[in-house]
Motif scaffolding. Structure first.
Motif, PDB file in Angstrom:
ATOM      1  N   LEU A  19       0.823  -1.205   0.000  1.00  0.00           N
ATOM      2  CA  LEU A  19       0.000   0.000   0.000  1.00  0.00           C
ATOM      3  C   LEU A  19       0.860   1.259   0.000  1.00  0.00           C
ATOM      4  O   LEU A  19       0.424   2.326  -0.446  1.00  0.00           O
ATOM      5  CB  LEU A  19      -0.935   0.004   1.211  1.00  0.00           C
ATOM      6  CG  LEU A  19      -1.911  -1.175   1.300  1.00  0.00           C
ATOM      7  CD1 LEU A  19      -2.729  -1.087   2.579  1.00  0.00           C
ATOM      8  CD2 LEU A  19      -2.820  -1.224   0.081  1.00  0.00           C
ATOM      9  N   LEU A  20       2.094   1.150   0.486  1.00  0.00           N
ATOM     10  CA  LEU A  20       3.037   2.267   0.460  1.00  0.00           C
ATOM     11  C   LEU A  20       3.957   2.197  -0.751  1.00  0.00           C
ATOM     12  O   LEU A  20       4.202   3.205  -1.417  1.00  0.00           O
ATOM     13  CB  LEU A  20       3.872   2.277   1.744  1.00  0.00           C
ATOM     14  CG  LEU A  20       5.002   3.315   1.812  1.00  0.00           C
ATOM     15  CD1 LEU A  20       4.436   4.734   1.773  1.00  0.00           C
ATOM     16  CD2 LEU A  20       5.839   3.112   3.077  1.00  0.00           C
ATOM     17  N   TRP A  21       4.459   0.993  -1.060  1.00  0.00           N
ATOM     18  CA  TRP A  21       5.476   0.877  -2.110  1.00  0.00           C
ATOM     19  C   TRP A  21       4.898   1.133  -3.501  1.00  0.00           C
ATOM     20  O   TRP A  21       5.608   1.648  -4.377  1.00  0.00           O
ATOM     21  CB  TRP A  21       6.146  -0.497  -2.066  1.00  0.00           C
ATOM     22  CG  TRP A  21       6.647  -0.894  -0.716  1.00  0.00           C
ATOM     23  CD1 TRP A  21       6.439  -2.067  -0.060  1.00  0.00           C
ATOM     24  CD2 TRP A  21       7.468  -0.109   0.186  1.00  0.00           C
ATOM     25  NE1 TRP A  21       7.043  -2.073   1.170  1.00  0.00           N
ATOM     26  CE2 TRP A  21       7.683  -0.882   1.347  1.00  0.00           C
ATOM     27  CE3 TRP A  21       8.016   1.173   0.115  1.00  0.00           C
ATOM     28  CZ2 TRP A  21       8.434  -0.413   2.424  1.00  0.00           C
ATOM     29  CZ3 TRP A  21       8.759   1.649   1.192  1.00  0.00           C
ATOM     30  CH2 TRP A  21       8.969   0.853   2.323  1.00  0.00           C
ATOM     31  N   SER A  22       3.637   0.793  -3.737  1.00  0.00           N
ATOM     32  CA  SER A  22       3.070   0.980  -5.080  1.00  0.00           C
ATOM     33  C   SER A  22       3.068   2.453  -5.499  1.00  0.00           C
ATOM     34  O   SER A  22       3.604   2.791  -6.574  1.00  0.00           O
ATOM     35  CB  SER A  22       1.659   0.400  -5.140  1.00  0.00           C
ATOM     36  OG  SER A  22       1.693  -1.012  -5.069  1.00  0.00           O
ATOM     37  N   PRO A  23       2.476   3.373  -4.711  1.00  0.00           N
ATOM     38  CA  PRO A  23       2.530   4.773  -5.154  1.00  0.00           C
ATOM     39  C   PRO A  23       3.936   5.357  -5.136  1.00  0.00           C
ATOM     40  O   PRO A  23       4.288   6.174  -5.992  1.00  0.00           O
ATOM     41  CB  PRO A  23       1.614   5.497  -4.158  1.00  0.00           C
ATOM     42  CG  PRO A  23       1.501   4.596  -2.981  1.00  0.00           C
ATOM     43  CD  PRO A  23       1.633   3.206  -3.509  1.00  0.00           C
ATOM     44  N   LEU A  24       4.767   4.941  -4.176  1.00  0.00           N
ATOM     45  CA  LEU A  24       6.135   5.466  -4.137  1.00  0.00           C
ATOM     46  C   LEU A  24       6.926   5.059  -5.376  1.00  0.00           C
ATOM     47  O   LEU A  24       7.751   5.826  -5.876  1.00  0.00           O
ATOM     48  CB  LEU A  24       6.849   4.978  -2.880  1.00  0.00           C
ATOM     49  CG  LEU A  24       6.561   5.736  -1.574  1.00  0.00           C
ATOM     50  CD1 LEU A  24       7.391   5.171  -0.436  1.00  0.00           C
ATOM     51  CD2 LEU A  24       6.819   7.243  -1.731  1.00  0.00           C
ATOM     52  N   SER A  25       6.687   3.851  -5.879  1.00  0.00           N
ATOM     53  CA  SER A  25       7.436   3.405  -7.057  1.00  0.00           C
ATOM     54  C   SER A  25       7.088   4.243  -8.276  1.00  0.00           C
ATOM     55  O   SER A  25       7.917   4.416  -9.174  1.00  0.00           O
ATOM     56  CB  SER A  25       7.146   1.926  -7.333  1.00  0.00           C
ATOM     57  OG  SER A  25       5.817   1.728  -7.766  1.00  0.00           O
ATOM     58  N   GLU A  26       5.859   4.788  -8.338  1.00  0.00           N
ATOM     59  CA  GLU A  26       5.490   5.646  -9.460  1.00  0.00           C
ATOM     60  C   GLU A  26       6.135   7.030  -9.347  1.00  0.00           C
ATOM     61  O   GLU A  26       6.426   7.667 -10.355  1.00  0.00           O
ATOM     62  CB  GLU A  26       3.970   5.795  -9.531  1.00  0.00           C
ATOM     63  CG  GLU A  26       3.262   4.521  -9.951  1.00  0.00           C
ATOM     64  CD  GLU A  26       1.804   4.768 -10.283  1.00  0.00           C
ATOM     65  OE1 GLU A  26       1.370   5.944 -10.212  1.00  0.00           O
ATOM     66  OE2 GLU A  26       1.101   3.800 -10.611  1.00  0.00           O
ATOM     67  N   LEU A  27       6.341   7.482  -8.134  1.00  0.00           N
ATOM     68  CA  LEU A  27       6.918   8.814  -7.938  1.00  0.00           C
ATOM     69  C   LEU A  27       8.441   8.791  -7.963  1.00  0.00           C
ATOM     70  O   LEU A  27       9.078   9.705  -8.497  1.00  0.00           O
ATOM     71  CB  LEU A  27       6.429   9.398  -6.608  1.00  0.00           C
ATOM     72  CG  LEU A  27       4.922   9.668  -6.499  1.00  0.00           C
ATOM     73  CD1 LEU A  27       4.579  10.088  -5.075  1.00  0.00           C
ATOM     74  CD2 LEU A  27       4.500  10.737  -7.488  1.00  0.00           C
ATOM     75  N   LEU A  28       9.035   7.750  -7.369  1.00  0.00           N
ATOM     76  CA  LEU A  28      10.487   7.695  -7.205  1.00  0.00           C
ATOM     77  C   LEU A  28      11.174   6.735  -8.162  1.00  0.00           C
ATOM     78  O   LEU A  28      12.393   6.797  -8.321  1.00  0.00           O
ATOM     79  CB  LEU A  28      10.830   7.290  -5.759  1.00  0.00           C
ATOM     80  CG  LEU A  28      10.221   8.158  -4.655  1.00  0.00           C
ATOM     81  CD1 LEU A  28      10.601   7.613  -3.288  1.00  0.00           C
ATOM     82  CD2 LEU A  28      10.659   9.613  -4.800  1.00  0.00           C
TER      83      LEU A  28
END
Length: 595
Positions: free
Chosen positions: A210-219
């Motif tokens: 739930l945290l890594w999915s959006p972070l992978s799109e941004l970072l």
């Protein structure tokens, strides 16, 4: 105000098409109009452009089907304003697409919007002068920075690394079962408490994405392959040196949370580097990896616990994770939106021209909508979408049964056959055989699906479940009714329950692969939420099984307990057959499923 600043409030949408053919894509396919002068990287499922009435609902259809593409940053892009662009998969001679291009430029259209206020139809119109001079950055023709242009050797090397990362993290959840007895005695706790070392790790697997999915799109992918995995490695140290059970359990949850990053990133990384027409075997390996790791865990954990002691279970796991992490540091950035965002920033700096942008930069989704997309909508969809609920339940059953074997095998082969942990671990080898057979069948299913071209529906993803589903209850009936007391211990009688792993491994991989693909095709506008819901439910089942399965086999007997689980598996196996017949009608009544 710069042109980039002006465009951030312009409500526009693009008529586009998504041309990838595998899991984890997150929005509905639209129609892309590509000018004859521009080259587009060949992809499976491309068809001719089709005009749509701008007042019609834009949906995928069986006649003009495009599978979603993981290369689009769905979670963090406001597609209700910007639409879904083919920018990240297009190769152009100029290295950019003009938004005012008559063929590929942004066009006003009516699309199905997903907002804080619910689902609704929104008419998007260009604002005068809003984005007239913006240029969406693309890969150039034969661009060496395009991951899909890399050599086969490099791409297979990366596939091997990311698959190994998934196997290693999944192995960590089960390696501790190799010596539960000594751990329970050392900390002076019951078997139920020590079982939490598995339960809490799997809980971490369910919450971390739930945290890594959006972070992978941004970072980007590369950063998240490095940092969370390093934290996961470090927290194996307090596991190995734990002075009390509280320290051990807390550290195991943290390991699961940070260790879930490879589980989250691997599928996307493979989709980044392989086109849909190329990735059949690569995806088959990825589909088997989350289930191969837990099988390796007790296989080697029994020998480690017997000959080195329970603390070395964690030391060996840390060493294995460290080796994989070192190789993971060689993974370059593979996520196209991040690569192109950096290129756009470089072009703006070098040319002093602020019109070079990517859609993600211009149409960044607000943080509150990202939170709703990842934390709220998945549970809302579970409550309102029968397809998602039933498929998630089926996947969770199969995943939970894998963890059930970790505790039923020691009951049968340890308590009944009086085998030690090391020898009991060897009984998981037949599961490997079943997984290997599934690896042969999965690419065949993919070729069959691809051969149908555009004339496919989400239900064409179900054959894997139709084939593999019955093997799951068959394996349970074999395991329960060839175990003691029905077949007395001694001689070759262990062959019966041990061989049950072959049909289980085969059915397990086929069911998971097919069900996952069906959810993606069925919810192309909401795949992020659908997959998040599935992950939470699946992890909950895997976490719950260790808490009661041993007691269940003790009280109901081997045959009774296995038959109860098999009966549930039989009922669940009916689900894909029902969707094969009525799935299209069910989707037609849904406000979120593909029409």
């Amino acid at each position: 105000m710069s042109p980039l600043d002006r465009t951030t409030t312009t409500p526009l949408a693009r008529r586009v098409s998504i041309v990838d053919n595998h899991e984890a894509a997150l929005e509905r396919a639209h129609t892309t109009l590509v000018s004859p002068g521009r080259h587009r990287a060949p992809t499976l499922g491309d068809n001719h452009p089709h005009d749509h009435n701008p007042l019609e609902r834009t949906v995928s259809s069986a006649s003009h089907h495009h599978a979603p593409d993981l290369a689009f940053p769905y979670i963090t892009t406001d597609t209700t304003r910007g639409g879904i662009t083919d920018e990240y998969r297009t190769e152009t001679a100029e290295g950019y697409i003009s938004v005012d291009d008559p063929d590929t430029g942004l066009r006003p259209m009516r699309s199905r919007a997903s907002t804080l206020h619910g689902d609704r139809f929104v008419l998007h119109d260009k604002e005068k002068g809003g984005m007239g001079n913006m240029k969406l950055v693309t890969f150039r023709e034969n661009d060496p920075e395009n991951p899909r242009n890399w050599s086969n050797l490099k791409r297979w090397w990366l596939t091997a690394i990311v698959s190994s990362g998934v196997i290693q993290v999944a192995m960590a959840s089960a390696i501790v079962t190799g010596d539960f007895g000594d751990q329970a005695r050392y900390f002076g706790v019951s078997s139920e408490v020590i079982n939490l070392t598995v339960t809490l790790t799997v809980c971490g697997f369910g919450t971390g994405p739930l945290l890594w999915s959006p972070l992978s799109e941004l970072l980007g992918r590369r950063l998240l392959w490095a940092i969370p995995t390093f934290v996961y490695i470090i927290f194996n140290i307090p596991c190995a040196l734990a002075p009390n059970i509280g320290c051990l359990l807390a550290s195991r949850f943290i390991c699961g949370f940070f260790g879930s990053a490879p589980l989250t990133l691997a599928g996307g990384t493979i989709a980044d580097i392989w086109g849909p027409e190329e990735r059949g075997f690569a995806i088959a390996i990825f589909a088997a990896a989350p289930y191969t790791g837990p099988v390796i865990g007790p296989l080697i954990g029994g020998f480690i616990g017997k000959y080195a002691g329970w603390r070395w279970l964690y030391w060996v796991n840390m060493i294995a994770a460290g080796v994989v992490w070192i190789f993971a540091l060689t993974i370059p950035e593979t996520f196209a939106p991040v690569i192109l965002k950096r290129r756009a920033a470089s072009l703006r700096h070098d040319t002093n021209d602020d019109t070079f942008v990517t859609e993600q930069e211009v149409f960044r989704k607000p943080l509150n909508e990202i939170i709703i997309e990842t934390l709220v909508r998945p549970f809302e969809m579970l409550a309102t979408e029968p397809i998602l609920l039933l498929m998630s339940m089926y996947i969770s059953l199969v995943y939970g049964l894998l963890y059930a074997f970790f505790f039923s095998f020691p009951k049968v082969f340890g308590d009944d056959y009086h085998w030690d942990d090391a020898k009991t671990g060897l009984t998981f080898i037949p599961v490997f055989i079943g997984v290997g057979l599934a690896l042969v069948v999965t690419p065949i299913l993919e070729k069959g699906y691809a051969a149908k071209g555009d004339a496919v529906t989400p239900e064409d993803r179900l054959p894997g479940m139709l084939i593999g589903g019955p093997f799951v209850p068959i394996s349970l009936f074999i395991f329960g009714w060839t175990s003691p007391p029905y077949v007395a211990p001694g001689g070759g009688s262990w062959v019966g329950p041990c061989s049950a792993g072959i049909p289980f491994g085969f059915g397990m991989v086929l069911v998971y692969f097919s069900a996952n693909a069906y959810l993606i095709e069925a919810f192309p506008d909401y795949v992020a939420s659908a997959l998040a819901a599935k992950t939470v439910v699946r992890s909950a089942a895997g976490a719950a099984m260790p808490l009661f399965i041993h007691q269940m086999f003790v009280r109901l007997g081997n045959g009774g307990a296995a038959s109860l689980l098999a009966g549930i598996a039989v009922v669940m196996a009916i689900i894909p057959f029902a969707f094969a017949k009525w799935g299209q009608a069910i989707r037609a009544k849904s406000k979120r499923a593909a029409a």
